[in-house]
Design a protein around this motif. Structure first.
Motif, PDB file in Angstrom:
ATOM      1  N   TRP A 221       0.821  -1.216   0.000  1.00  0.00           N
ATOM      2  CA  TRP A 221       0.000   0.000   0.000  1.00  0.00           C
ATOM      3  C   TRP A 221       0.857   1.269   0.000  1.00  0.00           C
ATOM      4  CZ3 TRP A 221      -4.540  -0.483  -1.793  1.00  0.00           C
ATOM      5  CH2 TRP A 221      -5.255  -1.667  -1.603  1.00  0.00           C
ATOM      6  N   THR A 222       2.050   1.185   0.570  1.00  0.00           N
ATOM      7  CA  THR A 222       2.987   2.307   0.459  1.00  0.00           C
ATOM      8  C   THR A 222       3.408   2.486  -0.989  1.00  0.00           C
ATOM      9  OG1 THR A 222       3.826   1.909   2.702  1.00  0.00           O
ATOM     10  CG2 THR A 222       5.215   3.219   1.228  1.00  0.00           C
ATOM     11  N   LEU A 223       3.702   1.369  -1.662  1.00  0.00           N
ATOM     12  CA  LEU A 223       4.065   1.414  -3.077  1.00  0.00           C
ATOM     13  C   LEU A 223       2.904   1.942  -3.917  1.00  0.00           C
ATOM     14  CD1 LEU A 223       6.037   0.675  -5.399  1.00  0.00           C
ATOM     15  CD2 LEU A 223       5.007  -1.611  -5.384  1.00  0.00           C
ATOM     16  N   ALA A 224       1.686   1.537  -3.598  1.00  0.00           N
ATOM     17  CA  ALA A 224       0.515   1.986  -4.354  1.00  0.00           C
ATOM     18  C   ALA A 224       0.329   3.494  -4.223  1.00  0.00           C
ATOM     19  CB  ALA A 224      -0.733   1.257  -3.866  1.00  0.00           C
ATOM     20  N   LEU A 225       0.420   4.011  -2.996  1.00  0.00           N
ATOM     21  CA  LEU A 225       0.170   5.438  -2.765  1.00  0.00           C
ATOM     22  C   LEU A 225       1.297   6.315  -3.303  1.00  0.00           C
ATOM     23  CD1 LEU A 225      -1.524   7.692  -1.482  1.00  0.00           C
ATOM     24  CD2 LEU A 225      -0.306   7.268   0.663  1.00  0.00           C
ATOM     25  N   PHE A 226       2.518   6.050  -2.855  1.00  0.00           N
ATOM     26  CA  PHE A 226       3.628   6.915  -3.248  1.00  0.00           C
ATOM     27  C   PHE A 226       4.085   6.624  -4.675  1.00  0.00           C
ATOM     28  CE2 PHE A 226       3.758   7.172   1.366  1.00  0.00           C
ATOM     29  CZ  PHE A 226       3.868   8.537   1.537  1.00  0.00           C
ATOM     30  N   GLY A 227       3.784   5.425  -5.170  1.00  0.00           N
ATOM     31  CA  GLY A 227       4.024   5.160  -6.588  1.00  0.00           C
ATOM     32  C   GLY A 227       3.126   6.011  -7.459  1.00  0.00           C
ATOM     33  N   LEU A 228       1.888   6.225  -7.000  1.00  0.00           N
ATOM     34  CA  LEU A 228       0.965   7.119  -7.717  1.00  0.00           C
ATOM     35  C   LEU A 228       1.494   8.548  -7.702  1.00  0.00           C
ATOM     36  CD1 LEU A 228      -1.745   7.687  -9.120  1.00  0.00           C
ATOM     37  CD2 LEU A 228      -2.761   7.941  -6.832  1.00  0.00           C
ATOM     38  N   PHE A 229       1.924   9.014  -6.525  1.00  0.00           N
ATOM     39  CA  PHE A 229       2.461  10.370  -6.415  1.00  0.00           C
ATOM     40  C   PHE A 229       3.670  10.567  -7.331  1.00  0.00           C
ATOM     41  CE2 PHE A 229       0.864  10.866  -1.768  1.00  0.00           C
ATOM     42  CZ  PHE A 229      -0.413  11.070  -2.242  1.00  0.00           C
ATOM     43  N   ILE A 230       4.577   9.593  -7.294  1.00  0.00           N
ATOM     44  CA  ILE A 230       5.814   9.761  -8.052  1.00  0.00           C
ATOM     45  C   ILE A 230       5.552   9.645  -9.546  1.00  0.00           C
ATOM     46  CG2 ILE A 230       6.679   7.365  -8.243  1.00  0.00           C
ATOM     47  CD1 ILE A 230       9.352   8.442  -7.173  1.00  0.00           C
ATOM     48  N   SER A 231       4.543   8.861  -9.944  1.00  0.00           N
ATOM     49  CA  SER A 231       4.218   8.722 -11.363  1.00  0.00           C
ATOM     50  C   SER A 231       3.597  10.005 -11.908  1.00  0.00           C
ATOM     51  CB  SER A 231       3.256   7.546 -11.569  1.00  0.00           C
ATOM     52  OG  SER A 231       3.853   6.324 -11.187  1.00  0.00           O
ATOM     53  N   SER A 259       8.367  11.467  -2.185  1.00  0.00           N
ATOM     54  CA  SER A 259       7.810  10.140  -2.476  1.00  0.00           C
ATOM     55  C   SER A 259       8.918   9.153  -2.820  1.00  0.00           C
ATOM     56  CB  SER A 259       6.809  10.234  -3.638  1.00  0.00           C
ATOM     57  OG  SER A 259       5.737  11.106  -3.331  1.00  0.00           O
ATOM     58  N   ALA A 260       9.911   9.627  -3.578  1.00  0.00           N
ATOM     59  CA  ALA A 260      11.036   8.760  -3.933  1.00  0.00           C
ATOM     60  C   ALA A 260      11.796   8.331  -2.692  1.00  0.00           C
ATOM     61  CB  ALA A 260      11.968   9.494  -4.900  1.00  0.00           C
ATOM     62  N   ALA A 261      11.995   9.253  -1.751  1.00  0.00           N
ATOM     63  CA  ALA A 261      12.711   8.913  -0.519  1.00  0.00           C
ATOM     64  C   ALA A 261      11.952   7.865   0.286  1.00  0.00           C
ATOM     65  CB  ALA A 261      12.923  10.172   0.316  1.00  0.00           C
ATOM     66  N   ILE A 262      10.625   8.001   0.366  1.00  0.00           N
ATOM     67  CA  ILE A 262       9.811   7.017   1.080  1.00  0.00           C
ATOM     68  C   ILE A 262       9.931   5.652   0.420  1.00  0.00           C
ATOM     69  CG2 ILE A 262       7.455   6.347   1.694  1.00  0.00           C
ATOM     70  CD1 ILE A 262       8.497   8.626   3.380  1.00  0.00           C
ATOM     71  N   LEU A 263       9.833   5.611  -0.900  1.00  0.00           N
ATOM     72  CA  LEU A 263       9.912   4.338  -1.613  1.00  0.00           C
ATOM     73  C   LEU A 263      11.305   3.717  -1.512  1.00  0.00           C
ATOM     74  CD1 LEU A 263       7.809   4.929  -4.860  1.00  0.00           C
ATOM     75  CD2 LEU A 263       7.172   3.724  -2.770  1.00  0.00           C
ATOM     76  N   ILE A 264      12.349   4.542  -1.552  1.00  0.00           N
ATOM     77  CA  ILE A 264      13.704   4.008  -1.416  1.00  0.00           C
ATOM     78  C   ILE A 264      13.883   3.396  -0.025  1.00  0.00           C
ATOM     79  CG2 ILE A 264      16.148   4.601  -1.298  1.00  0.00           C
ATOM     80  CD1 ILE A 264      15.631   6.713  -3.449  1.00  0.00           C
ATOM     81  N   GLY A 265      13.390   4.093   1.004  1.00  0.00           N
ATOM     82  CA  GLY A 265      13.482   3.569   2.358  1.00  0.00           C
ATOM     83  C   GLY A 265      12.778   2.229   2.501  1.00  0.00           C
ATOM     84  N   PHE A 266      11.545   2.130   1.973  1.00  0.00           N
ATOM     85  CA  PHE A 266      10.795   0.878   2.049  1.00  0.00           C
ATOM     86  C   PHE A 266      11.425  -0.205   1.176  1.00  0.00           C
ATOM     87  CE2 PHE A 266       7.530   3.048   4.349  1.00  0.00           C
ATOM     88  CZ  PHE A 266       6.773   2.052   4.951  1.00  0.00           C
ATOM     89  N   THR A 267      12.038   0.194   0.069  1.00  0.00           N
ATOM     90  CA  THR A 267      12.706  -0.783  -0.792  1.00  0.00           C
ATOM     91  C   THR A 267      13.899  -1.398  -0.086  1.00  0.00           C
ATOM     92  OG1 THR A 267      12.013   0.375  -2.809  1.00  0.00           O
ATOM     93  CG2 THR A 267      13.890  -1.121  -2.991  1.00  0.00           C
ATOM     94  N   ILE A 268      14.644  -0.589   0.644  1.00  0.00           N
ATOM     95  CA  ILE A 268      15.765  -1.113   1.430  1.00  0.00           C
ATOM     96  C   ILE A 268      15.267  -2.165   2.418  1.00  0.00           C
ATOM     97  CG2 ILE A 268      17.497  -0.524   3.173  1.00  0.00           C
ATOM     98  CD1 ILE A 268      17.769   2.199   1.786  1.00  0.00           C
ATOM     99  N   VAL A 269      14.169  -1.840   3.113  1.00  0.00           N
ATOM    100  CA  VAL A 269      13.584  -2.785   4.064  1.00  0.00           C
ATOM    101  C   VAL A 269      13.113  -4.051   3.340  1.00  0.00           C
ATOM    102  CG1 VAL A 269      11.712  -3.142   5.722  1.00  0.00           C
ATOM    103  CG2 VAL A 269      12.886  -0.936   5.631  1.00  0.00           C
ATOM    104  N   HIS A 270      12.449  -3.865   2.199  1.00  0.00           N
ATOM    105  CA  HIS A 270      11.916  -4.994   1.432  1.00  0.00           C
ATOM    106  C   HIS A 270      13.029  -5.934   0.982  1.00  0.00           C
ATOM    107  CE1 HIS A 270       9.274  -7.201  -1.244  1.00  0.00           C
ATOM    108  NE2 HIS A 270      10.052  -6.921  -2.282  1.00  0.00           N
ATOM    109  N   ILE A 271      14.125  -5.374   0.491  1.00  0.00           N
ATOM    110  CA  ILE A 271      15.244  -6.194   0.030  1.00  0.00           C
ATOM    111  C   ILE A 271      15.889  -6.936   1.199  1.00  0.00           C
ATOM    112  CG2 ILE A 271      17.537  -6.122  -1.006  1.00  0.00           C
ATOM    113  CD1 ILE A 271      16.552  -3.815  -2.758  1.00  0.00           C
ATOM    114  N   TRP A 272      16.078  -6.239   2.329  1.00  0.00           N
ATOM    115  CA  TRP A 272      16.642  -6.883   3.509  1.00  0.00           C
ATOM    116  C   TRP A 272      15.767  -8.060   3.951  1.00  0.00           C
ATOM    117  CZ3 TRP A 272      21.144  -7.053   5.762  1.00  0.00           C
ATOM    118  CH2 TRP A 272      22.030  -5.971   5.698  1.00  0.00           C
ATOM    119  N   MET A 273      14.443  -7.808   4.017  1.00  0.00           N
ATOM    120  CA  MET A 273      13.524  -8.834   4.503  1.00  0.00           C
ATOM    121  C   MET A 273      13.475 -10.033   3.563  1.00  0.00           C
ATOM    122  SD  MET A 273      12.181  -7.639   7.365  1.00  0.00           S
ATOM    123  CE  MET A 273      10.609  -8.427   7.646  1.00  0.00           C
ATOM    124  N   ALA A 274      13.544  -9.795   2.266  1.00  0.00           N
ATOM    125  CA  ALA A 274      13.389 -10.871   1.288  1.00  0.00           C
ATOM    126  C   ALA A 274      14.669 -11.673   1.083  1.00  0.00           C
ATOM    127  CB  ALA A 274      12.930 -10.296  -0.048  1.00  0.00           C
TER     128      ALA A 274
END
Length: 318
Positions: A221-231, A259-274
Motif C-alpha cells: 500500500w505504500t508502493l501503491a500510494l507513493f508510486g501514484l504520487f511519483i508517477s 515520495s522517492a525517498a519514502i519508496l527508497i526507504g521501504f525498498t531497502i527494508v523490502h530487500i533486507w527482509m526478502a
C-alpha cells in the motif's frame, strides 16, 4: 501583418502604462523584478509577464539546504539500522529446516511483472539519487567531462525508464490488490515483529499470515500510494507544458523527491527482509516456488487454504 499589429498594440499599451505611473528608479525596477512582480509582455503563457520566479528561487534554496540533506540522512539511517539489526539478530532461520518440497507460489506472469517493476524502480532510484545528490557527493571527484556525461546519461535513462515503471507498477497494483487486504490476524504479526526477532519476548514467535504477511501488505500500500504520487509528478516534470505555473512545477518536484525517498526507504527494508533476514525467502520470486516448511512457517493460513481447496502444487522432480 497581424503579428506586427499585435506587437505595436502591446508596445503602445506598455507605453501608456509607463506614462500613467510615476517614474521609478532603476533600483526600484529591479527590486520589483527580483520580488517576482508581474509586468506586461507580448509572449504567450501564464507567467509571460514575470522575469524572475521568486517562489521558485526560494524553493530551490530550501531544497538544496534542507530537503536533500535531510532525506539523504533518512535513507542512510534506514540502511544502517537494518544492517545493525542483522548483525545483532541474524536471519530468520527455518525452525524445521528445508523440507526439499517446493510449493508453487507465484506464476510466470507475476515474476515477470515483479522483476520488470523492480529493475525499472532500481534504475530510477539510482539515477534519481545521482541527479539529486550527485552535485554534492560525486561532481568533485571526477572531471567536468565525466560528470557531464554521467548527469546527462542519468537524466536520459531516468526519463525513459519512467514509463516502464509506471506501466508495470499499475499492472502489479491491479493484479495483486485482492491479496493485500488487511485481516484481523495481521495485527498480531506487527505485535510479534513478524517472527523475525530472536531475543526477548519475541523469540520463537511465528505469527499467522495469509498469502501476504502484514509487512508485505504495508509495503504494497505504500508502493501503491507513493508510486501514484511519483508517477503523476514525474509526468508533470518531464512534460512541463502540462503544468500551469512554475510554482506547480516546484511543488511537483518536492512531492516527487519526498515520495522517492519514502519508496527508497521501504525498498531497502523490502530487500533486507526478502534476502538476508528470511532464509529461503528470495527463492519464491526467482523460481516461483517456495520450500514447504517456509510456507508453513511464514504463511501458514495461505498454505492451509491451498491444501484444503486442492490448489497446492508441488514442483515436479522434487
Amino acid at each position: 501583418m497581424a503579428q506586427q499589429q499585435k506587437v505595436l498594440a502591446g508596445e503602445q499599451q506598455q507605453l501608456s502604462q509607463l506614462q500613467a505611473q510615476p517614474q521609478a528608479s532603476d533600483a526600484d525596477l529591479w527590486r520589483a523584478v527580483r520580488a517576482g512582480d508581474a509586468g506586461y509582455t507580448v509572449a504567450p503563457g501564464a507567467e509571460s509577464g514575470r522575469l524572475i520566479n521568486a517562489v521558485g528561487q526560494e524553493g530551490r534554496l530550501i531544497r538544496d539546504q534542507y530537503v536533500i540533506p535531510t532525506l539523504g540522512a533518512m535513507l542512510v539511517g534506514v540502511f544502517a539500522l537494518f544492517l545493525l539489526f542483522y548483525l545483532i539478530n541474524g536471519p530468520a532461520r527455518l525452525t524445521k529446516g528445508f523440507s526439499g518440497k517446493m510449493v508453487r507460489r507465484w506464476s510466470s506472469a507475476d515474476m515477470l511483472l515483479h522483476w520488470l517493476m523492480a529493475i525499472s524502480c532500481l534504475l530510477l532510484m539510482i539515477t534519481g539519487l545521482i541527479i539529486a545528490w550527485g552535485r554534492h557527493a560525486l561532481e568533485g571527484w571526477m572531471s567536468a567531462d565525466v560528470w557531464a556525461g554521467l548527469i546527462y546519461g542519468s537524466k536520459t535513462l531516468h526519463d525513459w525508464t519512467g514509463p516502464v515503471f509506471i506501466v508495470s507498477w499499475a499492472l502489479c497494483i491491479l493484479k495483486w490488490m485482492p491479496l493485500q487486504m488487511f485481516k484481523r490476524y495481521d495485527f498480531n504479526w506487527f505485535m510479534t515483529a513478524g517472527g523475525y526477532v530472536h531475543f526477548g519476548p519475541f523469540k520463537g514467535k511465528h505469527p499467522e499470515s495469509g498469502f501476504a504477511n502484514a509487512g508485505e501488505k504495508l509495503w504494497f500500500w505504500t508502493l501503491a500510494l507513493f508510486g501514484l504520487f511519483i508517477s503523476v509528478t514525474g509526468v508533470m516534470l518531464v512534460l512541463p507544458d502540462l503544468v500551469i505555473t512554475r510554482e506547480n512545477s516546484f511543488v511537483a518536484l518536492i512531492i516527487h523527491g519526498f515520495s522517492a525517498a519514502i519508496l527508497i526507504g521501504f525498498t531497502i527494508v523490502h530487500i533486507w527482509m526478502a534476502t538476508a533476514l528470511s532464509e529461503g525467502g528470495l527463492e519464491s520470486m526467482v523460481s516461483g516456488y517456495c520450500d514447504e516448511n517456509w510456507a508453513i512457517q511464514h504463511h501458514n493460513i495461505w498454505y492451509d487454504e491451498i491444501k484444503a481447496d486442492g490448489s497446492l502444487e508441488y514442483k515436479t522432480g522434487t
